[in-house]
Write an enzyme that holds these catalytic residues in place. Sequence first.
Site, mmCIF file in Angstrom:
data_model
loop_
_atom_site.group_PDB
_atom_site.id
_atom_site.type_symbol
_atom_site.label_atom_id
_atom_site.label_comp_id
_atom_site.label_asym_id
_atom_site.label_seq_id
_atom_site.Cartn_x
_atom_site.Cartn_y
_atom_site.Cartn_z
ATOM 1 N N SER A 4 0.832 -1.208 0.000
ATOM 2 C CA SER A 4 0.000 0.000 0.000
ATOM 3 C C SER A 4 0.866 1.257 0.000
ATOM 4 O O SER A 4 0.558 2.231 -0.698
ATOM 5 C CB SER A 4 -0.946 0.007 1.204
ATOM 6 O OG SER A 4 -0.272 0.272 2.417
ATOM 7 N N GLU A 5 1.964 1.252 0.744
ATOM 8 C CA GLU A 5 2.825 2.427 0.796
ATOM 9 C C GLU A 5 3.487 2.708 -0.552
ATOM 10 O O GLU A 5 3.611 3.863 -0.964
ATOM 11 C CB GLU A 5 3.886 2.277 1.891
ATOM 12 C CG GLU A 5 3.352 2.429 3.300
ATOM 13 C CD GLU A 5 2.705 3.784 3.542
ATOM 14 O OE1 GLU A 5 3.194 4.800 2.994
ATOM 15 O OE2 GLU A 5 1.694 3.834 4.270
ATOM 16 N N TYR A 6 3.898 1.668 -1.255
ATOM 17 C CA TYR A 6 4.467 1.869 -2.591
ATOM 18 C C TYR A 6 3.410 2.413 -3.540
ATOM 19 O O TYR A 6 3.678 3.317 -4.333
ATOM 20 C CB TYR A 6 5.015 0.540 -3.140
ATOM 21 C CG TYR A 6 6.415 0.189 -2.694
ATOM 22 C CD1 TYR A 6 6.718 -0.001 -1.364
ATOM 23 C CD2 TYR A 6 7.435 0.027 -3.623
ATOM 24 C CE1 TYR A 6 7.998 -0.339 -0.947
ATOM 25 C CE2 TYR A 6 8.716 -0.303 -3.227
ATOM 26 C CZ TYR A 6 8.995 -0.489 -1.884
ATOM 27 O OH TYR A 6 10.261 -0.819 -1.481
#
Length: 271
Positions: A38-40
Amino acid sequence: MNNSYQQFYNTVMEYYGEYGRHDLPWRKNNTPYRVTVSEYMLQQTQAQRVVPFFTTWMKVFPSWKSLAEAKQSEVLRHWKGLGYNSRALRLQKLAKMVSSEYKGRLPSEYEKLITLPGIGPYTAGAIRAFAFNVWTPLIETNIRRIFIHHFFSDRHDVHDSEIMELIKEMGEPESTREWYEALMDYGSQLPKLVKHNPNVKSKHYSKQSKFEGSDRQIRGKILEILLEKTTLSKKKLFTLLGKESERYEVILQQLKKEGFVQLQKKSVTLR
């Protein structure tokens, strides 16, 4: 925590309690793998746009191992539409490192995370917060916006170091994960609430460059074409793109260097 900080904390948490995005899929089951993906995906991309990509990704690549073993073309195929395709390659490179060097378990130590592909200071802190509920002082767009609005409203040259000093002074919250989720949610909506973007007062603020006609747009178009054709002659590729062959040659060389394509004298192949 002094009174002004406590009031600020209460404001953010009250907003989160009533309007927080509690249904975001990476928050429902926040394993290190899901949080990292999700962060990427969320880098320079809005959360609601990420949701369908994230949901499909988890069905196709449910683990570090499945992503590590996937064909690069398949990884790019399922990233298509998110933009900044180099993020997908760095994420797969990370999956291979986690699988081979860390026995399938992402490390939680900041010093180790910061050395991994695609993980800078913010992403390392975010992974620690959301996956491991460990506090690390961090700044990103939404957090910067909130602190400027609440603590520097009369300034126009706010440096991140000043914001970081306040974050450290506030200290570790009761729940790191919940606090940073609350900051993200409140910060994402703040421009609508106050009718302007406080980030324009940041010393680091700059408008995003125009996408239409940019090298970034052409890069995306090349990969989109190659996802359908896999291998094409340069002549055919350039015809599909338009006639700026010198510019396209430079972009192809960049894509080769970054590991997206293989180049022959007269043809291009997606890796």
